[in-house]
Design an enzyme around this catalytic site. Structure first.
Site, short mmCIF file in Angstrom:
data_model
loop_
_atom_site.label_atom_id
_atom_site.label_comp_id
_atom_site.label_asym_id
_atom_site.label_seq_id
_atom_site.Cartn_x
_atom_site.Cartn_y
_atom_site.Cartn_z
N ASN A 42 -14.32 3.01 2.54
CA ASN A 42 -12.87 2.85 2.59
C ASN A 42 -12.25 3.72 3.68
O ASN A 42 -11.05 3.70 3.87
CB ASN A 42 -12.22 3.18 1.24
CG ASN A 42 -12.19 4.67 1.01
OD1 ASN A 42 -13.14 5.36 1.33
ND2 ASN A 42 -11.09 5.16 0.49
N THR B 86 -9.33 -1.50 3.06
CA THR B 86 -9.12 -1.89 1.68
C THR B 86 -9.55 -3.34 1.46
O THR B 86 -10.09 -3.99 2.36
CB THR B 86 -7.67 -1.60 1.23
OG1 THR B 86 -7.60 -1.79 -0.19
CG2 THR B 86 -6.65 -2.48 1.92
N LYS C 157 -13.99 -3.86 2.30
CA LYS C 157 -14.74 -2.60 2.10
C LYS C 157 -16.25 -2.74 2.30
O LYS C 157 -16.91 -1.77 2.68
CB LYS C 157 -14.48 -2.04 0.69
CG LYS C 157 -13.10 -1.44 0.53
CD LYS C 157 -12.96 -0.77 -0.82
CE LYS C 157 -11.53 -0.29 -1.02
NZ LYS C 157 -11.38 0.53 -2.22
N SER D 156 0.81 -1.22 0.00
CA SER D 156 0.00 0.00 0.00
C SER D 156 0.85 1.28 0.00
O SER D 156 1.88 1.35 0.67
CB SER D 156 -0.90 0.00 1.22
OG SER D 156 -1.50 1.25 1.35
N GLY E 155 -18.00 -3.54 -12.14
CA GLY E 155 -17.62 -4.24 -10.91
C GLY E 155 -17.65 -3.32 -9.70
O GLY E 155 -18.34 -2.29 -9.71
N GLY E 156 -16.88 -3.67 -8.68
CA GLY E 156 -16.89 -2.93 -7.42
C GLY E 156 -16.51 -1.46 -7.60
O GLY E 156 -17.17 -0.57 -7.06
P1 ATR Z 1 -13.19 -4.12 -9.09
O1 ATR Z 1 -13.67 -4.19 -7.68
O2 ATR Z 1 -11.74 -3.76 -9.24
O3 ATR Z 1 -14.08 -3.29 -9.97
P2 ATR Z 1 -14.45 -6.55 -10.03
O4 ATR Z 1 -15.61 -6.25 -9.16
O5 ATR Z 1 -13.93 -7.93 -10.09
O6 ATR Z 1 -13.21 -5.64 -9.64
O7 ATR Z 1 -14.79 -6.04 -11.52
C1 ATR Z 1 -13.96 -6.24 -12.58
C2 ATR Z 1 -14.55 -5.56 -13.82
O8 ATR Z 1 -13.65 -5.81 -14.92
C3 ATR Z 1 -15.89 -6.12 -14.25
O9 ATR Z 1 -16.63 -5.11 -14.88
C4 ATR Z 1 -15.48 -7.19 -15.25
O10 ATR Z 1 -16.47 -7.53 -16.21
P3 ATR Z 1 -17.53 -8.73 -15.93
O11 ATR Z 1 -18.61 -8.16 -15.08
O12 ATR Z 1 -17.97 -9.14 -17.28
O13 ATR Z 1 -16.74 -9.82 -15.22
C5 ATR Z 1 -14.34 -6.50 -15.95
N1 ATR Z 1 -13.45 -7.45 -16.60
C6 ATR Z 1 -12.57 -8.29 -16.01
N2 ATR Z 1 -11.90 -9.00 -16.95
C7 ATR Z 1 -12.37 -8.61 -18.16
C8 ATR Z 1 -12.07 -8.94 -19.53
N3 ATR Z 1 -11.14 -9.84 -19.83
N4 ATR Z 1 -12.74 -8.31 -20.51
C9 ATR Z 1 -13.68 -7.37 -20.23
N5 ATR Z 1 -14.01 -7.00 -18.96
C10 ATR Z 1 -13.37 -7.61 -17.95
#
Ligand code: ATR
Length: 285
Positions: free
Chosen positions: A91, A66, A70, A19, A132-133
């Site tokens: 956070n 983190t 979270k 970090s 995603g998150g």
């Molecule tokens: P974070 O908390 O960092 O946002 P996450 O919740 O795992 O991590 O979200 C990852 C994001 O990256 C999601 O939008 C994921 O898309 P999906 O919902 O389809 O899984 C996207 N992502 C990860 N790998 C991907 C890839 N190879 N191509 C396109 N989108 C991807």
């Protein structure tokens, strides 16, 4: 100099060893003349509740939370900021009567970065890649700042639809969920684009969620929340289409600055933030 009056702030997460938060906060404390030290604790899931209770018992002023805590830390708070509650992730914890109040300064940090890059959300349309998150906080930020249409593009459409539905329930019909390929449905024009997916993260530096150069004709400014590598493939594609692009280092720094300000009830001057940004840039090289 640490002495018997030193206040403590810390990071809880797992892992925490890489970090940048200790560097950010200890530098802020030193330059803002605060008798405050900041350290990081690796905390397992099953120890989170006792860690928060123990921190309160020890009088720890504030904490950053983190991955992976979270969301899971929320039940152990006495109060939560309304927007952080909607996002479902905090956070930053601030010590109050009887416990901690939770905030989401990731969102405040990105808000500040966008403002600084001259990206106006109010009454404007914006494109977000990923659902995603990280995207949750960013989609809520854009909606709460009064964006007109938020085009939310994700590999898995159902995830984008779920998030869109939730945000639209609170803010009206602002979010339009699409797959990444459906960018053709976005009307011709120039839009700020915020890249929130994990695609392009080190070591997969050749990848971007959308590779089609046609998409990048829609970009007025590109913001990637990734900062390692410092110039992601997404950013390069924006630049090739003539749009300025920024990485996520400022967001990282500004979420820390916002937390420091909440804990200490101060305003951090821009010169100091710029100084720390330079240091961070060197560290990630
Ligand atoms: P974070 O908390 O960092 O946002 P996450 O919740 O795992 O991590 O979200 C990852 C994001 O990256 C999601 O939008 C994921 O898309 P999906 O919902 O389809 O899984 C996207 N992502 C990860 N790998 C991907 C890839 N190879 N191509 C396109 N989108 C991807």
């Amino acid at each position: 100099m640490i002495n018997a009056k030193t206040k403590l702030c810390c990071l809880l997460g797992n892992p925490v060893e890489h970090s940048f938060s200790p560097m950010i906060h200890n530098t802020l404390a030193e330059h803002m003349n605060r008798n405050l030290a900041y350290t990081a604790f690796r905390v397992d899931e099953n120890q989170l509740e006792s860690a928060v209770a123990g921190a309160k018992a020890l009088g720890i002023l504030g904490m950053n939370i983190t991955v992976p805590h979270k969301c899971n830390v929320i039940p152990y708070l006495v109060e939560i900021d309304p927007l952080a509650k909607s996002i479902g992730a905090v956070n930053t914890l601030v010590s109050t009567e009887g416990g901690y109040k939770g905030y989401n300064t990731d969102m405040i940090g990105l808000g500040r970065q966008l403002e600084e890059e001259g990206i106006v959300l109010k009454d404007n349309d914006v494109i977000i890649l990923g659902a995603g998150g990280a995207s949750r906080a960013i989609t809520y930020l854009c909606a709460s700042k009064g964006a007109r249409i938020i085009w939310l593009l994700n590999r898995t459409k159902s995830t984008a639809q779920t998030l869109a539905h939730e945000v639209n329930e609170q803010f009206g019909q602002v979010v339009v969920p699409l797959t990444l390929e459906e960018f053709h449905e976005i009307p011709q024009g120039k839009y700020p684009v915020i890249q929130t997916s994990s695609v392009g993260l080190h070591p997969h530096t050749d990848e971007a969620p959308i590779m089609d150069p046609q998409f990048y004709q829609l970009v007025s400014q590109g913001v990637d929340i990734i900062f390692n590598p410092s110039n992601t493939r997404f950013m390069q594609l924006c630049q090739a289409a003539g749009a300025p692009a920024y990485n996520g280092l400022k967001m990282l720094l500004y979420q820390g600055v916002a937390a420091f300000e909440l804990w200490n009830q101060v305003e951090v001057p821009k010169e100091l933030t710029d100084q720390i940004l330079l240091r961070l840039e060197k560290e990630i090289q």
